[in-house]
Scaffold this motif. Structure first.
Motif, PDB file in Angstrom:
ATOM      1  N   GLN A  19     -49.715  17.444  63.307  1.00  0.00           N
ATOM      2  CA  GLN A  19     -49.362  16.606  64.443  1.00  0.00           C
ATOM      3  C   GLN A  19     -49.330  15.152  64.012  1.00  0.00           C
ATOM      4  O   GLN A  19     -50.127  14.731  63.176  1.00  0.00           O
ATOM      5  CB  GLN A  19     -50.375  16.824  65.577  1.00  0.00           C
ATOM      6  CG  GLN A  19     -50.285  18.254  66.109  1.00  0.00           C
ATOM      7  CD  GLN A  19     -51.315  18.554  67.184  1.00  0.00           C
ATOM      8  OE1 GLN A  19     -51.788  17.668  67.880  1.00  0.00           O
ATOM      9  NE2 GLN A  19     -51.658  19.819  67.306  1.00  0.00           N
ATOM     10  N   SER A  72     -53.978  15.190  60.274  1.00  0.00           N
ATOM     11  CA  SER A  72     -53.414  15.601  61.564  1.00  0.00           C
ATOM     12  C   SER A  72     -54.492  15.550  62.655  1.00  0.00           C
ATOM     13  O   SER A  72     -54.279  14.999  63.736  1.00  0.00           O
ATOM     14  CB  SER A  72     -52.853  17.021  61.427  1.00  0.00           C
ATOM     15  OG  SER A  72     -52.479  17.546  62.673  1.00  0.00           O
ATOM     16  N   ASN A  76     -55.260  12.825  66.249  1.00  0.00           N
ATOM     17  CA  ASN A  76     -55.627  13.256  67.603  1.00  0.00           C
ATOM     18  C   ASN A  76     -56.984  12.718  68.033  1.00  0.00           C
ATOM     19  O   ASN A  76     -57.203  12.400  69.194  1.00  0.00           O
ATOM     20  CB  ASN A  76     -55.677  14.788  67.683  1.00  0.00           C
ATOM     21  CG  ASN A  76     -54.300  15.400  67.705  1.00  0.00           C
ATOM     22  OD1 ASN A  76     -53.313  14.720  67.973  1.00  0.00           O
ATOM     23  ND2 ASN A  76     -54.222  16.684  67.406  1.00  0.00           N
TER      24      ASN A  76
END
Ligand code: ZN
Length: 140
Positions: A19, A72, A76
């Protein structure tokens, strides 16, 4: 505690489907590169700060599964935090991966790296993106 199946699965999910990973440097972001020569990890972190809040984080680069999944997960974990919250979270992550006491409630997916303390050779892989983002947020 060693890595259990769930932890491995979270790490592999983020490795396969990262992500906030990009190929091109985004406009208007500050950037910082982090290298871990012992493993070949090479990540560049991009930060968009609004006041003292992390509005957005992206990363680019290559590395092992631990490094890439950690980058990733880090994006977040840091997006939406203030600079002082990033500092506190980084301190606790650093404590966690080095096998020291930390505040478990601070973390979501990042908790899957608590097994890294049993693999000291991989410590740098897990922390390189966090360390780079932390310095970037602090303007270092
Ligand atoms: Zn690595």
């Amino acid at each position: 505690m060693k890595f259990d199946d769930l932890q491995r699965q979270i790490i592999m999910d983020h490795y396969k489907h990262p992500q906030n990973k990009i190929e091109q440097a985004p406009e208007g972001y500050t950037e910082k590169r982090g290298l871990n020569p012992s493993c070949g990890d090479d990540v560049t972190i991009y930060l968009l700060l609004e006041g003292d809040v992390v509005k957005d984080l992206k990363f680019k680069g290559d590395g092992c599964s631990i490094c890439c999944s950690s980058a990733s997960i880090m994006t977040n974990e840091f997006i939406g935090l203030t600079i002082s919250e990033v500092e506190a979270k980084f301190d606790n992550f650093s404590q966690m991966v080095s096998g020291h006491e930390y505040v478990e409630e601070l973390f979501e997916d990042a908790i899957c790296f608590n097994g890294i303390k049993d693999y000291p050779a991989r410590f740098k892989c897990a922390i390189i993106s966090w360390d780079t983002a932390y310095k970037l947020v602090r303007g270092e």
